[in-house]
Design a protein around this motif. Structure first.
Motif, short mmCIF file in Angstrom:
data_model
loop_
_atom_site.label_atom_id
_atom_site.label_comp_id
_atom_site.label_asym_id
_atom_site.label_seq_id
_atom_site.Cartn_x
_atom_site.Cartn_y
_atom_site.Cartn_z
N HIS A 14 0.86 -1.18 0.00
CA HIS A 14 0.00 0.00 0.00
C HIS A 14 0.90 1.24 0.00
O HIS A 14 1.52 1.57 1.01
CB HIS A 14 -0.93 -0.03 1.21
CG HIS A 14 -1.75 -1.28 1.27
ND1 HIS A 14 -3.02 -1.37 0.75
CD2 HIS A 14 -1.46 -2.51 1.77
CE1 HIS A 14 -3.47 -2.60 0.92
NE2 HIS A 14 -2.55 -3.31 1.53
N LEU A 46 1.59 5.15 -0.16
CA LEU A 46 0.94 6.42 0.20
C LEU A 46 1.88 7.57 -0.15
O LEU A 46 3.10 7.44 -0.02
CB LEU A 46 0.64 6.44 1.71
CG LEU A 46 -0.29 5.34 2.25
CD1 LEU A 46 -0.40 5.45 3.76
CD2 LEU A 46 -1.68 5.44 1.61
N THR A 66 1.02 12.30 3.06
CA THR A 66 0.02 11.60 3.89
C THR A 66 0.15 12.06 5.34
O THR A 66 1.26 12.16 5.88
CB THR A 66 0.24 10.08 3.81
OG1 THR A 66 0.05 9.66 2.46
CG2 THR A 66 -0.73 9.34 4.71
N THR A 67 -0.98 12.33 5.98
CA THR A 67 -0.94 12.78 7.36
C THR A 67 -0.79 11.59 8.30
O THR A 67 -1.08 10.44 7.94
CB THR A 67 -2.22 13.55 7.75
OG1 THR A 67 -3.33 12.65 7.71
CG2 THR A 67 -2.46 14.72 6.80
N GLU A 68 -0.36 11.88 9.51
CA GLU A 68 -0.24 10.84 10.52
C GLU A 68 -1.60 10.19 10.79
O GLU A 68 -1.70 8.97 10.92
CB GLU A 68 0.33 11.43 11.82
CG GLU A 68 0.62 10.41 12.90
CD GLU A 68 1.26 11.05 14.12
OE1 GLU A 68 0.61 11.04 15.18
OE2 GLU A 68 2.39 11.55 14.00
N ALA A 69 -2.64 11.00 10.83
CA ALA A 69 -3.99 10.49 11.10
C ALA A 69 -4.43 9.52 10.00
O ALA A 69 -5.04 8.48 10.28
CB ALA A 69 -4.98 11.65 11.21
N GLU A 70 -4.12 9.85 8.74
CA GLU A 70 -4.48 8.96 7.63
C GLU A 70 -3.73 7.63 7.72
O GLU A 70 -4.30 6.57 7.46
CB GLU A 70 -4.18 9.66 6.30
CG GLU A 70 -5.13 10.81 5.99
CD GLU A 70 -4.67 11.65 4.80
OE1 GLU A 70 -5.53 12.25 4.14
OE2 GLU A 70 -3.44 11.71 4.55
N LEU A 71 -2.45 7.70 8.08
CA LEU A 71 -1.66 6.48 8.22
C LEU A 71 -2.19 5.62 9.36
O LEU A 71 -2.32 4.40 9.22
CB LEU A 71 -0.19 6.84 8.44
CG LEU A 71 0.78 5.68 8.65
CD1 LEU A 71 0.71 4.67 7.52
CD2 LEU A 71 2.21 6.20 8.80
N GLU A 122 -5.18 5.53 10.45
CA GLU A 122 -6.48 4.98 10.04
C GLU A 122 -6.28 3.71 9.20
O GLU A 122 -6.99 2.72 9.38
CB GLU A 122 -7.26 6.02 9.24
CG GLU A 122 -8.66 5.55 8.86
CD GLU A 122 -9.44 6.61 8.07
OE1 GLU A 122 -10.50 6.25 7.53
OE2 GLU A 122 -8.97 7.76 7.99
N MET A 123 -5.27 3.74 8.31
CA MET A 123 -5.00 2.55 7.49
C MET A 123 -4.53 1.40 8.36
O MET A 123 -4.95 0.24 8.18
CB MET A 123 -3.93 2.87 6.43
CG MET A 123 -3.50 1.65 5.64
SD MET A 123 -2.45 2.02 4.21
CE MET A 123 -3.72 2.46 3.01
N GLN A 133 -7.40 -0.24 10.04
CA GLN A 133 -8.15 -1.10 9.13
C GLN A 133 -7.49 -2.48 9.03
O GLN A 133 -8.17 -3.51 9.04
CB GLN A 133 -8.23 -0.45 7.74
CG GLN A 133 -9.15 0.76 7.68
CD GLN A 133 -9.06 1.49 6.35
OE1 GLN A 133 -8.33 1.08 5.45
NE2 GLN A 133 -9.80 2.59 6.22
#
Length: 288
Positions: A68, A70, A74-79, A81-82, A85
């Motif tokens: 995956h 990125l 990419t923000t820390e929050a987005e990372l 979140e992944m 998941q």
């Protein structure tokens, strides 16, 4: 004296071959294919090559791997979140976040977010604690790779003085923990050296087994090594487009009893141990 060259490439290939048989047997028994999910943030060329090598190794071992990619912004929050998941996805058994991360992302927070049951790099504090107590869930990949190379080369570790040059969380500290434990390829007397160590050369010259993981090209010279010592070079550095280790190989090889080259020494073992941890994670998941 001519040092024994420890062929990490050959030993890693043999290890992966045995692992492929274990994966096939596990799949036949459970119907489960071990799955490693890797996350690469940004465009670091060395990281991209490393992740590609992991993908190929997974395929050869009969494992599933998904990469995956990125963007670097990419923000820390987005990372995070992944990662969450993947933590919740029962089809994913191992999660690997490729380091280094971009500077705006707090590395420790990200590594701590990976559930300990899928932490195949053995970075989570729970897994590090289990390792320290001598009951590891996963083995730290590069240090365990060094251990396997010592074992396959017939090098006795018990009672020997091992000096680890470097105190990183990835290699230095876990390497010392593995070598000091009770058990096979262990029971060593261990000294950790680092940038603040006084009389460094005098300390490294006491080593029966010297593990160099300091991240400085050709740092370990002949005067730092006891004649007949085993020298394990963990370093991977690029100098004028050429890969070199932390050990000045040409200087040290004539006086060591055994030595790992760079490339082709410890590096290939890291990936082999990562696959081994991924199979372990799949077995843990299968037990529920």
């Amino acid at each position: 004296m001519t040092a024994q060259i420890i062929d990490g490439k050959k030993i890693a290939a043999e290890t992966r071959e045995l692992l492929a048989k274990e994966v096939a047997l596990f799949h036949n028994e459970t119907g489960i294919t071990p799955h490693l999910a890797a996350i690469l943030v940004g465009e670091d060329p060395a990281s991209a090559v490393y992740v590609r090598n992991k993908e190929r190794a997974c395929a050869k071992a009969g494992m599933k791997s998904t990469l995956h990619k990125l963007p670097s912004e990419t923000t820390e929050a987005e990372l995070l979140e992944m990662i969450e998941q993947f933590n919740d996805d029962s089809s994913v058994h191992g999660i690997l976040v490729q380091l280094p991360l971009p500077g705006h992302i707090e590395e420790q927070r990200v590594l701590d977010a990976v559930t300990p049951l899928k932490d195949v790099d053995c970075f989570h504090p729970e897994n590090v604690g289990l390792l320290a107590q001598g009951r590891p869930r996963f083995q730290p990949c590069t240090p365990r790779g060094v251990q396997v190379l010592l074992e396959k080369s017939g090098i006795d570790v018990s009672g020997k003085h091992a000096v680890v040059l470097g105190r990183s969380e990835i290699v230095g500290k876990p390497m010392a923990m593995l070598l000091v434990q009770k058990g096979p390829v262990a029971n060593a007397t261990v000294t950790i050296c680092h940038s603040r160590t006084a009389n460094l050369k005098e300390v490294t010259r006491q080593a029966d087994i010297l593990v160099a993981a300091i991240g400085k090209p050709n740092f370990v010279t002949a005067e730092m090594v006891k004649p007949g010592a085993v020298v394990m070079d963990v370093g991977i550095n690029s100098v004028d487009g050429k890969l070199v280790g932390d050990v000045d190989f040409d200087q040290v090889a004539p006086i060591a009893s055994s030595i790992t080259p760079v490339p082709g020494g410890v590096g290939p073992m890291t990936i082999a141990m990562l696959l081994d941890n991924t199979l372990t994670a799949a077995r843990i998941a299968a037990k529920g």
